[in-house]
Design a protein around this motif. Structure first.
Motif, PDB file in Angstrom:
ATOM      1  N   THR A  16      -0.194  -1.027  18.253  1.00  0.00           N
ATOM      2  CA  THR A  16       0.556  -1.326  17.067  1.00  0.00           C
ATOM      3  C   THR A  16       0.696  -2.663  16.525  1.00  0.00           C
ATOM      4  O   THR A  16       1.056  -3.646  17.396  1.00  0.00           O
ATOM      5  CB  THR A  16       2.030  -0.774  17.113  1.00  0.00           C
ATOM      6  OG1 THR A  16       1.782   0.620  17.488  1.00  0.00           O
ATOM      7  CG2 THR A  16       2.791  -0.701  15.941  1.00  0.00           C
ATOM      8  N   LYS A  17       0.411  -2.966  15.316  1.00  0.00           N
ATOM      9  CA  LYS A  17       0.528  -4.324  14.720  1.00  0.00           C
ATOM     10  C   LYS A  17       1.295  -4.208  13.589  1.00  0.00           C
ATOM     11  O   LYS A  17       1.221  -3.205  12.709  1.00  0.00           O
ATOM     12  CB  LYS A  17      -0.918  -4.867  14.589  1.00  0.00           C
ATOM     13  CG  LYS A  17      -1.707  -5.284  15.675  1.00  0.00           C
ATOM     14  CD  LYS A  17      -2.897  -5.656  15.379  1.00  0.00           C
ATOM     15  CE  LYS A  17      -3.737  -6.073  16.842  1.00  0.00           C
ATOM     16  NZ  LYS A  17      -5.220  -6.743  16.623  1.00  0.00           N
ATOM     17  N   SER A  18       1.922  -5.603  13.187  1.00  0.00           N
ATOM     18  CA  SER A  18       2.714  -5.403  11.662  1.00  0.00           C
ATOM     19  C   SER A  18       2.210  -6.739  11.019  1.00  0.00           C
ATOM     20  O   SER A  18       2.092  -7.747  11.855  1.00  0.00           O
ATOM     21  CB  SER A  18       4.124  -5.327  11.932  1.00  0.00           C
ATOM     22  OG  SER A  18       4.490  -4.021  12.459  1.00  0.00           O
ATOM     23  N   PHE A  19       1.956  -6.769   9.947  1.00  0.00           N
ATOM     24  CA  PHE A  19       1.752  -8.103   9.039  1.00  0.00           C
ATOM     25  C   PHE A  19       1.627  -7.665   7.570  1.00  0.00           C
ATOM     26  O   PHE A  19       1.492  -6.543   7.212  1.00  0.00           O
ATOM     27  CB  PHE A  19       0.275  -8.271   9.316  1.00  0.00           C
ATOM     28  CG  PHE A  19      -0.982  -7.379   9.308  1.00  0.00           C
ATOM     29  CD1 PHE A  19      -1.277  -6.613  10.230  1.00  0.00           C
ATOM     30  CD2 PHE A  19      -1.673  -7.086   8.064  1.00  0.00           C
ATOM     31  CE1 PHE A  19      -2.094  -5.916  10.179  1.00  0.00           C
ATOM     32  CE2 PHE A  19      -2.613  -6.267   7.761  1.00  0.00           C
ATOM     33  CZ  PHE A  19      -2.848  -5.620   8.997  1.00  0.00           C
ATOM     34  N   GLY A  20       2.264  -8.802   6.859  1.00  0.00           N
ATOM     35  CA  GLY A  20       2.045  -8.835   5.402  1.00  0.00           C
ATOM     36  C   GLY A  20       3.007  -7.489   5.017  1.00  0.00           C
ATOM     37  O   GLY A  20       3.873  -7.204   5.340  1.00  0.00           O
ATOM     38  N   SER A  21       2.368  -6.831   3.824  1.00  0.00           N
ATOM     39  CA  SER A  21       3.049  -5.777   3.321  1.00  0.00           C
ATOM     40  C   SER A  21       2.319  -4.386   3.722  1.00  0.00           C
ATOM     41  O   SER A  21       2.289  -3.292   3.006  1.00  0.00           O
ATOM     42  CB  SER A  21       2.959  -5.644   1.748  1.00  0.00           C
ATOM     43  OG  SER A  21       1.671  -5.950   1.370  1.00  0.00           O
ATOM     44  N   VAL A  22       1.314  -4.555   4.577  1.00  0.00           N
ATOM     45  CA  VAL A  22       0.690  -3.381   5.170  1.00  0.00           C
ATOM     46  C   VAL A  22       1.512  -2.409   5.927  1.00  0.00           C
ATOM     47  O   VAL A  22       1.287  -1.165   5.994  1.00  0.00           O
ATOM     48  CB  VAL A  22      -0.693  -3.663   5.699  1.00  0.00           C
ATOM     49  CG1 VAL A  22      -1.677  -2.416   6.271  1.00  0.00           C
ATOM     50  CG2 VAL A  22      -1.521  -4.461   4.833  1.00  0.00           C
ATOM     51  N   GLY A  23       2.260  -3.028   6.482  1.00  0.00           N
ATOM     52  CA  GLY A  23       3.162  -2.059   7.529  1.00  0.00           C
ATOM     53  C   GLY A  23       2.798  -2.179   8.917  1.00  0.00           C
ATOM     54  O   GLY A  23       1.904  -2.758   9.616  1.00  0.00           O
ATOM     55  N   SER A  24       2.879  -0.816   9.555  1.00  0.00           N
ATOM     56  CA  SER A  24       2.838  -0.533  10.803  1.00  0.00           C
ATOM     57  C   SER A  24       1.451   0.250  10.864  1.00  0.00           C
ATOM     58  O   SER A  24       1.265   1.232  10.311  1.00  0.00           O
ATOM     59  CB  SER A  24       4.006   0.321  11.558  1.00  0.00           C
ATOM     60  OG  SER A  24       3.629   0.684  12.996  1.00  0.00           O
ATOM     61  N   ILE A  25       0.402  -0.392  11.715  1.00  0.00           N
ATOM     62  CA  ILE A  25      -0.931   0.182  11.930  1.00  0.00           C
ATOM     63  C   ILE A  25      -1.282   0.425  13.336  1.00  0.00           C
ATOM     64  O   ILE A  25      -0.967  -0.410  14.139  1.00  0.00           O
ATOM     65  CB  ILE A  25      -1.848  -0.728  11.138  1.00  0.00           C
ATOM     66  CG1 ILE A  25      -1.613  -0.733   9.600  1.00  0.00           C
ATOM     67  CG2 ILE A  25      -3.499  -0.298  11.401  1.00  0.00           C
ATOM     68  CD1 ILE A  25      -2.600  -1.671   8.830  1.00  0.00           C
ATOM     69  N   ALA A  26      -1.886   1.381  13.492  1.00  0.00           N
ATOM     70  CA  ALA A  26      -2.687   1.509  14.916  1.00  0.00           C
ATOM     71  C   ALA A  26      -4.033   2.105  14.882  1.00  0.00           C
ATOM     72  O   ALA A  26      -4.386   2.834  13.999  1.00  0.00           O
ATOM     73  CB  ALA A  26      -1.481   2.623  15.806  1.00  0.00           C
ATOM     74  N   THR A  27      -4.722   1.685  15.979  1.00  0.00           N
ATOM     75  CA  THR A  27      -6.181   1.879  15.891  1.00  0.00           C
ATOM     76  C   THR A  27      -6.457   2.969  17.026  1.00  0.00           C
ATOM     77  O   THR A  27      -5.566   3.060  17.936  1.00  0.00           O
ATOM     78  CB  THR A  27      -6.956   0.747  16.215  1.00  0.00           C
ATOM     79  OG1 THR A  27      -6.708   0.196  17.579  1.00  0.00           O
ATOM     80  CG2 THR A  27      -6.720  -0.517  15.119  1.00  0.00           C
ATOM     81  N   LEU A  38       0.769  -1.255   0.081  1.00  0.00           N
ATOM     82  CA  LEU A  38       0.000  -0.009  -0.097  1.00  0.00           C
ATOM     83  C   LEU A  38       0.789   1.052   0.211  1.00  0.00           C
ATOM     84  O   LEU A  38       0.423   2.335  -0.539  1.00  0.00           O
ATOM     85  CB  LEU A  38      -0.747  -0.099   1.189  1.00  0.00           C
ATOM     86  CG  LEU A  38      -2.016  -0.996   1.171  1.00  0.00           C
ATOM     87  CD1 LEU A  38      -2.928  -0.826   2.631  1.00  0.00           C
ATOM     88  CD2 LEU A  38      -3.190  -0.607   0.084  1.00  0.00           C
ATOM     89  N   GLY A  39       1.948   0.981   0.742  1.00  0.00           N
ATOM     90  CA  GLY A  39       2.787   2.323   0.715  1.00  0.00           C
ATOM     91  C   GLY A  39       2.195   3.588   1.565  1.00  0.00           C
ATOM     92  O   GLY A  39       2.469   4.656   1.631  1.00  0.00           O
ATOM     93  N   LEU A  40       1.672   3.059   2.711  1.00  0.00           N
ATOM     94  CA  LEU A  40       0.930   3.972   3.644  1.00  0.00           C
ATOM     95  C   LEU A  40       1.472   3.590   5.027  1.00  0.00           C
ATOM     96  O   LEU A  40       1.741   2.271   5.419  1.00  0.00           O
ATOM     97  CB  LEU A  40      -0.511   3.858   3.738  1.00  0.00           C
ATOM     98  CG  LEU A  40      -1.185   4.453   2.539  1.00  0.00           C
ATOM     99  CD1 LEU A  40      -2.674   4.184   2.404  1.00  0.00           C
ATOM    100  CD2 LEU A  40      -1.040   6.017   2.430  1.00  0.00           C
ATOM    101  N   ASN A  41       1.911   4.524   5.975  1.00  0.00           N
ATOM    102  CA  ASN A  41       2.266   4.227   7.331  1.00  0.00           C
ATOM    103  C   ASN A  41       0.985   4.971   8.251  1.00  0.00           C
ATOM    104  O   ASN A  41       0.484   6.073   7.901  1.00  0.00           O
ATOM    105  CB  ASN A  41       3.482   5.136   7.748  1.00  0.00           C
ATOM    106  CG  ASN A  41       4.710   4.330   7.045  1.00  0.00           C
ATOM    107  OD1 ASN A  41       4.668   3.150   7.121  1.00  0.00           O
ATOM    108  ND2 ASN A  41       5.695   5.160   6.398  1.00  0.00           N
ATOM    109  N   PHE A  42       0.453   3.998   9.146  1.00  0.00           N
ATOM    110  CA  PHE A  42      -0.581   4.596   9.974  1.00  0.00           C
ATOM    111  C   PHE A  42      -0.298   4.642  11.295  1.00  0.00           C
ATOM    112  O   PHE A  42       0.949   4.207  11.911  1.00  0.00           O
ATOM    113  CB  PHE A  42      -1.621   3.516   9.967  1.00  0.00           C
ATOM    114  CG  PHE A  42      -2.313   3.044   8.452  1.00  0.00           C
ATOM    115  CD1 PHE A  42      -3.224   4.010   8.047  1.00  0.00           C
ATOM    116  CD2 PHE A  42      -1.525   2.195   7.745  1.00  0.00           C
ATOM    117  CE1 PHE A  42      -3.758   3.780   6.531  1.00  0.00           C
ATOM    118  CE2 PHE A  42      -2.168   1.782   6.348  1.00  0.00           C
ATOM    119  CZ  PHE A  42      -3.160   2.638   6.011  1.00  0.00           C
ATOM    120  N   GLY A  43      -0.863   5.431  12.087  1.00  0.00           N
ATOM    121  CA  GLY A  43      -0.598   5.672  13.487  1.00  0.00           C
ATOM    122  C   GLY A  43      -2.103   6.052  14.203  1.00  0.00           C
ATOM    123  O   GLY A  43      -2.829   6.514  13.630  1.00  0.00           O
TER     124      GLY A  43
END
Length: 204
Positions: free
Chosen positions: A67-78, A54-59
């Motif tokens: 924070t979680k990491s998986f696949g090619s989505v990268g670092s995501i926070a809810t 996706l080429g997106l960083n989330f926070g």
């Protein structure tokens, strides 16, 4: 004039108690949500059927975050969103757009120019019709399929008014729904009043 304060003179004068309660309830909700949402929404389509990044960083955008990491989505926070028409749902906030990936390609070839470019601070709250928890959004973004993503523009979040509502009312419903009650009289001026001590003679 102070845009943070809404003043309404006897909005329930022509109504009975039941209708008055409904009118005042709507006014209270209006102030509680700080006015009409003027949030700018837009959607993008990112095709992950080939498994591209996706080429997106989330926070997170306030409060605690996970924070979680998986696949090619990268670092995501809810993070949960308050003061919003989508307050019930979690969102994913865009921290940055990468130099490569589907998001960069979307921005470069965006059909409506800057109007629909993904920018830092924007919040994702729906992916392929899925809303709700951050886990659901994360799962939807990780799938190798065409992703239709609905976002809220960050720069539109400041358009929120008002914070306080002052209502003059001659109805018991006005007393019941108020956070604070003041009695106005020629003899004593304006005095703060305990709601339980408001008499029918005061409601004129």
């Amino acid at each position: 004039a102070n845009p943070d304060v809404l003043v309404v003179h006897k909005p329930t004068l022509a109504f009975d108690e039941r209708t008055s309660a409904l009118v005042l309830g709507l006014l209270k909700e209006f102030v509680g949500r700080r006015g009409i949402d003027a949030e700018e929404m837009y959607s993008v389509i990112l095709d992950r059927r080939e498994g591209e990044d996706l080429g997106l960083n989330f926070g997170g955008g306030g409060g605690g975050w996970i924070t979680k990491s998986f696949g090619s989505v990268g670092s995501i926070a809810t993070t949960d969103v308050s003061e919003s028409s989508y307050a019930e749902a979690a969102t994913l906030e865009v921290i940055s757009v990468g130099d490569t990936g589907l998001a960069k390609a979307w921005n470069d070839g965006c059909p409506r120019g800057e109007q629909e470019q993904i920018e830092p601070g924007d919040q994702i709250f729906e992916v392929n019709g899925i809303r709700g928890s951050g886990d659901h959004l994360e799962d939807a973004l990780s799938r190798n399929e065409e992703l239709k993503i609905l976002l809220r523009r960050a720069c539109s979040l400041h358009r929120r008014r008002p914070r306080t509502c002052v209502i003059t009312s001659s109805k018991r419903a006005g007393v019941d729904i108020a956070d604070q009650v003041f009695h106005v009289s020629a003899a004593y001026g304006i005095q703060k009043q305990d709601k339980s001590e408001v008499t029918s003679e005061m409601l004129i």
